[in-house]
Design a protein around this motif. Structure first.
Motif, PDB file in Angstrom:
ATOM      1  N   THR A 175       0.759  -1.016   0.026  1.00 26.16           N
ATOM      2  CA  THR A 175      -0.167   0.217  -0.175  1.00 26.16           C
ATOM      3  C   THR A 175       0.790   1.293  -0.025  1.00 26.16           C
ATOM      4  O   THR A 175       0.471   2.175  -0.821  1.00 26.16           O
ATOM      5  CB  THR A 175      -0.626   0.067   1.382  1.00 26.16           C
ATOM      6  N   VAL A 176       2.052   1.244   1.004  1.00 24.75           N
ATOM      7  CA  VAL A 176       2.728   2.352   0.710  1.00 24.75           C
ATOM      8  C   VAL A 176       3.535   2.553  -0.557  1.00 24.75           C
ATOM      9  O   VAL A 176       3.660   3.928  -0.960  1.00 24.75           O
ATOM     10  CB  VAL A 176       3.851   2.364   1.951  1.00 24.75           C
ATOM     11  N   LYS A 177       3.853   1.463  -1.123  1.00 28.69           N
ATOM     12  CA  LYS A 177       4.397   1.629  -2.445  1.00 28.69           C
ATOM     13  C   LYS A 177       3.687   2.270  -3.546  1.00 28.69           C
ATOM     14  O   LYS A 177       4.039   3.300  -4.035  1.00 28.69           O
ATOM     15  CB  LYS A 177       4.589   0.178  -3.080  1.00 28.69           C
ATOM     16  N   ARG A 178       2.317   1.949  -3.466  1.00 26.79           N
ATOM     17  CA  ARG A 178       1.453   2.426  -4.305  1.00 26.79           C
ATOM     18  C   ARG A 178       1.037   3.944  -4.133  1.00 26.79           C
ATOM     19  O   ARG A 178       1.169   4.880  -5.006  1.00 26.79           O
ATOM     20  CB  ARG A 178       0.030   1.722  -4.299  1.00 26.79           C
ATOM     21  N   LEU A 179       1.156   4.272  -2.755  1.00 29.00           N
ATOM     22  CA  LEU A 179       0.961   5.738  -2.661  1.00 29.00           C
ATOM     23  C   LEU A 179       2.243   6.425  -2.843  1.00 29.00           C
ATOM     24  O   LEU A 179       2.280   7.676  -3.512  1.00 29.00           O
ATOM     25  CB  LEU A 179       0.638   5.777  -1.011  1.00 29.00           C
ATOM     26  N   ALA A 180       3.401   5.932  -2.432  1.00 27.51           N
ATOM     27  CA  ALA A 180       4.877   6.652  -3.075  1.00 27.51           C
ATOM     28  C   ALA A 180       4.876   6.803  -4.354  1.00 27.51           C
ATOM     29  O   ALA A 180       5.413   7.657  -4.746  1.00 27.51           O
ATOM     30  CB  ALA A 180       5.734   5.974  -2.197  1.00 27.51           C
ATOM     31  N   LEU A 181       4.220   5.830  -5.070  1.00 26.22           N
ATOM     32  CA  LEU A 181       4.276   5.978  -6.804  1.00 26.22           C
ATOM     33  C   LEU A 181       3.392   6.786  -7.107  1.00 26.22           C
ATOM     34  O   LEU A 181       3.389   7.383  -8.398  1.00 26.22           O
ATOM     35  CB  LEU A 181       4.215   4.552  -7.459  1.00 26.22           C
ATOM     36  N   SER A 182       2.411   7.343  -6.227  1.00 26.10           N
ATOM     37  CA  SER A 182       1.291   8.295  -6.610  1.00 26.10           C
ATOM     38  C   SER A 182       1.687   9.766  -6.343  1.00 26.10           C
ATOM     39  O   SER A 182       1.267  10.662  -7.090  1.00 26.10           O
ATOM     40  CB  SER A 182       0.093   8.041  -6.166  1.00 26.10           C
ATOM     41  N   ARG A 183       2.684   9.821  -5.622  1.00 28.10           N
ATOM     42  CA  ARG A 183       3.287  11.371  -5.497  1.00 28.10           C
ATOM     43  C   ARG A 183       4.760  11.383  -5.211  1.00 28.10           C
ATOM     44  O   ARG A 183       5.065  11.199  -4.173  1.00 28.10           O
ATOM     45  CB  ARG A 183       2.446  11.724  -4.151  1.00 28.10           C
ATOM     46  N   TYR A 184       5.429  11.915  -6.445  1.00 25.25           N
ATOM     47  CA  TYR A 184       6.734  11.857  -6.331  1.00 25.25           C
ATOM     48  C   TYR A 184       7.152  13.216  -5.604  1.00 25.25           C
ATOM     49  O   TYR A 184       8.409  13.259  -4.981  1.00 25.25           O
ATOM     50  CB  TYR A 184       7.545  11.900  -7.637  1.00 25.25           C
ATOM     51  N   ASP A 185       6.515  14.163  -5.453  1.00 29.66           N
ATOM     52  CA  ASP A 185       6.703  15.473  -4.645  1.00 29.66           C
ATOM     53  C   ASP A 185       6.736  15.246  -3.162  1.00 29.66           C
ATOM     54  O   ASP A 185       7.157  16.106  -2.526  1.00 29.66           O
ATOM     55  CB  ASP A 185       5.855  16.553  -5.067  1.00 29.66           C
ATOM     56  N   VAL A 186       6.319  14.037  -2.627  1.00 31.29           N
ATOM     57  CA  VAL A 186       6.104  13.876  -1.120  1.00 31.29           C
ATOM     58  C   VAL A 186       7.294  12.939  -0.947  1.00 31.29           C
ATOM     59  O   VAL A 186       7.667  12.040  -1.420  1.00 31.29           O
ATOM     60  CB  VAL A 186       4.805  13.431  -0.909  1.00 31.29           C
ATOM     61  N   ALA A 187       7.917  13.312   0.345  1.00 32.95           N
ATOM     62  CA  ALA A 187       8.890  12.376   1.152  1.00 32.95           C
ATOM     63  C   ALA A 187       7.937  11.347   2.039  1.00 32.95           C
ATOM     64  O   ALA A 187       7.211  11.847   2.506  1.00 32.95           O
ATOM     65  CB  ALA A 187       9.769  13.067   1.720  1.00 32.95           C
ATOM     66  N   PHE A 188       8.446  10.113   2.011  1.00 31.22           N
ATOM     67  CA  PHE A 188       7.898   9.186   2.512  1.00 31.22           C
ATOM     68  C   PHE A 188       8.753   8.265   3.541  1.00 31.22           C
ATOM     69  O   PHE A 188       9.948   8.261   2.880  1.00 31.22           O
ATOM     70  CB  PHE A 188       6.973   8.093   1.739  1.00 31.22           C
ATOM     71  N   SER A 189       8.355   7.915   4.769  1.00 29.90           N
ATOM     72  CA  SER A 189       9.444   7.043   5.341  1.00 29.90           C
ATOM     73  C   SER A 189       8.536   5.873   5.985  1.00 29.90           C
ATOM     74  O   SER A 189       7.319   6.191   6.204  1.00 29.90           O
ATOM     75  CB  SER A 189      10.191   7.783   6.376  1.00 29.90           C
ATOM     76  N   LEU A 190       9.034   4.738   5.671  1.00 31.85           N
ATOM     77  CA  LEU A 190       8.086   3.600   6.491  1.00 31.85           C
ATOM     78  C   LEU A 190       9.156   2.869   7.531  1.00 31.85           C
ATOM     79  O   LEU A 190      10.281   2.488   7.097  1.00 31.85           O
ATOM     80  CB  LEU A 190       7.704   2.617   5.564  1.00 31.85           C
ATOM     81  N   ARG A 191       8.620   2.760   8.844  1.00 26.59           N
ATOM     82  CA  ARG A 191       9.476   2.077   9.944  1.00 26.59           C
ATOM     83  C   ARG A 191       8.537   0.744  10.265  1.00 26.59           C
ATOM     84  O   ARG A 191       7.303   1.238  10.347  1.00 26.59           O
ATOM     85  CB  ARG A 191       9.707   2.919  10.805  1.00 26.59           C
ATOM     86  N   HIS A 192       9.203  -0.427  10.325  1.00 31.66           N
ATOM     87  CA  HIS A 192       8.588  -1.415  11.070  1.00 31.66           C
ATOM     88  C   HIS A 192       9.107  -2.261  12.119  1.00 31.66           C
ATOM     89  O   HIS A 192      10.414  -2.249  12.071  1.00 31.66           O
ATOM     90  CB  HIS A 192       8.318  -2.650   9.865  1.00 31.66           C
ATOM     91  N   ASN A 193       8.680  -2.048  13.142  1.00 29.57           N
ATOM     92  CA  ASN A 193       9.286  -2.564  14.522  1.00 29.57           C
ATOM     93  C   ASN A 193      10.782  -2.119  14.369  1.00 29.57           C
ATOM     94  O   ASN A 193      11.768  -2.515  14.884  1.00 29.57           O
ATOM     95  CB  ASN A 193       9.523  -4.383  14.333  1.00 29.57           C
ATOM     96  N   GLN A 194      10.490  -0.577  14.600  1.00 26.13           N
ATOM     97  CA  GLN A 194      11.909   0.130  14.658  1.00 26.13           C
ATOM     98  C   GLN A 194      12.963   0.132  13.732  1.00 26.13           C
ATOM     99  O   GLN A 194      13.985   0.779  14.057  1.00 26.13           O
ATOM    100  CB  GLN A 194      12.484  -0.119  16.025  1.00 26.13           C
ATOM    101  N   LYS A 195      12.306  -0.444  12.624  1.00 24.78           N
ATOM    102  CA  LYS A 195      13.432  -0.629  11.575  1.00 24.78           C
ATOM    103  C   LYS A 195      13.008   0.142  10.378  1.00 24.78           C
ATOM    104  O   LYS A 195      11.854  -0.159  10.101  1.00 24.78           O
ATOM    105  CB  LYS A 195      13.667  -2.151  11.212  1.00 24.78           C
ATOM    106  N   THR A 196      13.883   1.126   9.867  1.00 22.91           N
ATOM    107  CA  THR A 196      13.544   1.793   8.553  1.00 22.91           C
ATOM    108  C   THR A 196      13.277   0.804   7.525  1.00 22.91           C
ATOM    109  O   THR A 196      14.425   0.208   6.887  1.00 22.91           O
ATOM    110  CB  THR A 196      14.489   2.971   8.353  1.00 22.91           C
ATOM    111  N   ILE A 197      12.427   0.820   6.832  1.00 22.12           N
ATOM    112  CA  ILE A 197      12.351  -0.184   5.438  1.00 22.12           C
ATOM    113  C   ILE A 197      12.339   0.829   4.281  1.00 22.12           C
ATOM    114  O   ILE A 197      13.042   0.484   3.338  1.00 22.12           O
ATOM    115  CB  ILE A 197      10.675  -0.671   5.477  1.00 22.12           C
ATOM    116  N   HIS A 198      11.829   1.823   4.439  1.00 26.62           N
ATOM    117  CA  HIS A 198      11.787   2.975   3.132  1.00 26.62           C
ATOM    118  C   HIS A 198      12.151   4.324   3.663  1.00 26.62           C
ATOM    119  O   HIS A 198      11.513   4.545   4.753  1.00 26.62           O
ATOM    120  CB  HIS A 198      10.662   2.624   2.146  1.00 26.62           C
ATOM    121  N   SER A 199      12.890   4.963   2.938  1.00 29.15           N
ATOM    122  CA  SER A 199      13.055   6.538   3.089  1.00 29.15           C
ATOM    123  C   SER A 199      13.307   7.000   1.973  1.00 29.15           C
ATOM    124  O   SER A 199      14.213   7.179   1.174  1.00 29.15           O
ATOM    125  CB  SER A 199      14.332   6.648   4.188  1.00 29.15           C
ATOM    126  N   LEU A 200      12.026   7.875   1.472  1.00 30.87           N
ATOM    127  CA  LEU A 200      12.173   8.067   0.071  1.00 30.87           C
ATOM    128  C   LEU A 200      12.088   9.788  -0.070  1.00 30.87           C
ATOM    129  O   LEU A 200      11.112  10.308   0.668  1.00 30.87           O
ATOM    130  CB  LEU A 200      10.788   7.597  -0.558  1.00 30.87           C
TER     131      LEU A 200
END
Ligand code: ADP
Ligand code: MG
Length: 643
Positions: A175-200
């Motif tokens: 879901t986060v992937k799709r959202l991140a592909l929908s808005r390149y002008d926005v910075a996204f970060s995703l953390r799971h159990n205290q670990k950074t998975i994506h930082s765009l």
């Protein structure tokens, strides 16, 4: 029987939640969409235990005013539309005003927000069956944080439907992937159990966007994709389509956005599949990231509560535009194209890994398709040392393409066969095309007139043509390449004539629905153009009078029924075309140079020139690559030169 009574607000919301909240991923979608609607440029997503234990979404959007906070959590409360007119041209992702109410009815939700118009931040949560909200002061920079804990803590039956932490997280990440592909002008970060998975980071330029796509899908995808941006009739299609040689065993790399909203739509899927039909290996799936933009009034997004489906006002126009644009983009892929495109990629990234320049060997990792690899290039992890194995080579090849006779007594086939023989003689690959003197030294590799696929230097085991071009070594599967060229020529030849019809000796009666019979009448002209003559002989029956000569072997009633189905659903049918092309493809295979035939250098060069000039020449008719490239850099690496 009990009396009629109103449901409590919580229960009503819990029922509504059934439609939109199935798992943590759905909550993330709703909350991130709210952040985007609030104009956020940074969105941080934090999850624990797959999002079931905790989800925290923080944004730097415009925030919510203190007096609006309780409303934000109640049902049918939204700041996004006011009237039905607004709904018809909705420009925000949300508008139903029920996400926060639904989510807070099945979780422990706190919303903290600092409005850009206010000095202070406030926090709100709801309690009890009536979902009364309590607001208290808080500390928060301008923007909003929504914290959601213990999904389904009060609806144990629904909790049982949750999967393992790993599965839930993978849905959430998708879901986060799709959202991140929908808005390149926005910075996204995703953390799971205290670990950074994506930082765009925000991606403004095309290369930065391509980096984001590479990170989210795979670098191989972007290396084997072409970028397109086409506008016509008020529609714009932009994005990347994977070359047919980069195909997947599953439809798991297909992203389609309509006005920035990710959708899964049957009409869209059909148009894209049809565009790839001619170039994709059977049973494989294409990969793409595409954005369609159109006037919001021409598309209805209020079809489904999750808004994954849309309805186009003019579905036929959209279908036609998608099919034509993609079909052309795929047809236009030429050796030249692949070289410059991928070459550019290398220069940009400064990649020193032995990534092949041509589409053909890219994308081997991650289970991507490489049909019948005859050459096996392997890099050892430590040193770039590679081995080359020739596997199932010449022997299989010769056997697979033994001359086969086909029934020449059949007039239909004979005419095609004749055309083909004529073609073979005419082209012959024996002609000289200005590269006559085979003993002359090869032209200077730096010279401007070096053609994209270069000049032939040798033939290997009667199977491969080796050529030298500006980048290094080109390897061509000569049968596959010739087959594609023959096939494209046959198609053009047939396109120029109209399709020949043949009366059926015994006309076939077909029982259909009334709607189908109406459709058959309505599209009588189209059917005739495709070589099919249909007559209506009753409210629910049709008679097939004539069929295309080419299709006399086909299961005609089934074909017509399928075509009617297509017409009803999409307003077009390409079945005859597809069927016809299948036949041509079989014929092209028989008509092409076979393995173990010695070609002279001029013949090989003529083949290379024809490949450069032919549509879709990067793959054979079965979607296998026809050629590949090894750059000097990769060859140097093989021999550990300069290390
Ligand atoms: P909808 O998005 O359909 O309007 P929601 O229940 O998702 O309904 O949100 C209700 C309202 O709360 C929104 O219309 C918006 O005004 C406000 N809101 C929700 N999330 C945010 C946010 N992150 N930033 C600013 N406003 C928000
Ligand atoms: Mg919303």
């Amino acid at each position: 029987m009990s009396r009629i009574h109103l449901l409590s607000p919580r229960l009503a919301n819990q029922i509504a939640a059934g439609e939109v909240v199935e798992r943590p991923a759905n909550i993330v979608k709703e909350l991130v969409e709210n952040a985007l609607d609030a104009g956020a440029l940074h969105i941080d997503i934090e999850a624990e235990q797959g999002g079931v234990k905790l989800l925290r979404i923080r944004d730097d959007g415009h925030g919510i005013d203190e007096e609006d906070l309780p409303l934000a959590l109640s049902r049918h409360a939204t700041s996004k539309i006011e009237s039905l007119d607004d709904l018809e041209a909705v420009g925000t992702l949300g508008f139903r005003g029920e996400a926060l109410a639904s989510i807070s009815s099945v979780t422990r939700l706190t919303l903290t927000s600092h409005s850009q118009n206010a000095e202070l931040a406030w926090q709100v949560s709801t309690e009890g069956r009536d979902m009364n909200s309590s607001v208290s002061p808080a500390a928060h920079p301008v923007g909003t944080t929504v914290e959601v804990r213990d999904l389904f803590f009060n609806t144990p039956a629904r909790r049982k439907f949750l999967r393992t932490e790993k599965t839930e997280f993978s849905h959430l990440e998708e879901t986060v992937k799709r959202l991140a592909l929908s808005r390149y002008d926005v910075a996204f970060s995703l953390r799971h159990n205290q670990k950074t998975i994506h930082s765009l980071r925000p991606a403004a330029r095309t290369i930065d966007r391509e980096k984001r796509v590479a990170t989210l899908l795979s670098p191989q995808f972007i290396d084997s994709a072409v970028h397109l941006d086409v506008e016509a009739a008020g529609l714009q299609l932009e994005g990347w389509v994977g070359l047919p040689t980069f195909s997947r065993s599953q439809a798991d790399m297909q992203y389609f956005f309509v006005n920035g909203r990710v959708v899964r739509d049957k009409l869209v899927a059909h148009a894209i599949k049809q565009a790839y039909r001619d170039v994709l290996f059977h049973g494989r799936h294409s990969a793409f990231v595409l954005y369609l933009w159109l006037d919001p009034r021409l598309v209805d997004v209020n079809v489904h509560p999750t808004k994954h489906e849309v309805r186009f006002r003019d579905g036929r126009l959209v279908h036609d535009f998608l099919f034509r644009t993609l079909h052309k983009a795929l047809a236009d892929i030429r050796p030249e194209h692949a070289l410059t495109d991928a070459g550019g990629q290398h220069a940009r990234d400064g990649v020193s890994m032995p990534t092949p320049v041509a589409p053909a060997i890219s994308g081997r990792e991650a289970g991507e398709f490489q049909a019948q690899p005859r050459l096996d290039w392997q890099a050892t992890p430590n040193g770039g040392m590679q081995t080359v194995n020739a596997s199932n080579g010449a022997a299989d090849y010769a056997q697979a393409f033994q001359p086969q006779s086909y029934d020449r007594d059949r007039p239909s086939r004979q005419s095609i066969a004749e055309q083909m023989r004529g073609y073979g003689q005419m082209r012959g690959y024996g002609e000289m095309r200005g590269y006559e003197d085979t003993n002359k030294a090869l032209p200077d590799t730096d010279s401007q007139d070096m053609p994209p696929l270069g000049f032939a230097i040798a033939q290997l085991h009667g199977v491969f043509v080796l050529a030298q071009n500006a980048h290094g070594l080109v390897i061509v599967d000569m049968h596959a390449a010739h087959e594609r060229i023959t096939y494209e020529r046959l198609k053009t030849a047939l396109d120029e004539q109209s399709i020949q019809r043949q009366p059926l000796l015994v006309p076939v009666t077909l029982h259909v629905s009334e709607r189908e019979a109406d459709t058959a009448e309505q599209y009588g002209e189209e059917f005739l153009n495709l070589g099919v003559e249909l007559a209506r002989v009753g409210p629910e029956s049709l008679m097939i009078r004539q069929i295309p000569v080419l299709l006399q072997q086909a299961e005609v009633p089934q074909l017509i029924t399928d075509m009617l189905g297509d017409l009803l659903e999409h307003g077009s049918s390409d079945r005859i075309l597809a069927h016809r092309n299948e036949l041509l493809s079989t014929m092209a295979c028989h008509g092409s140079v076979r393995a173990n035939r010695r070609l002279t250098l001029p013949e090989m060069n003529a083949l290379l020139r024809d490949m450069e000039a032919t549509e879709r020449s990067g793959q054979c008719n079965h979607g296998r690559p026809t050629w590949t490239q090894m750059s000097m850099k990769e060859l140097d690496k093989l021999f550990m030169r300069g290390q």
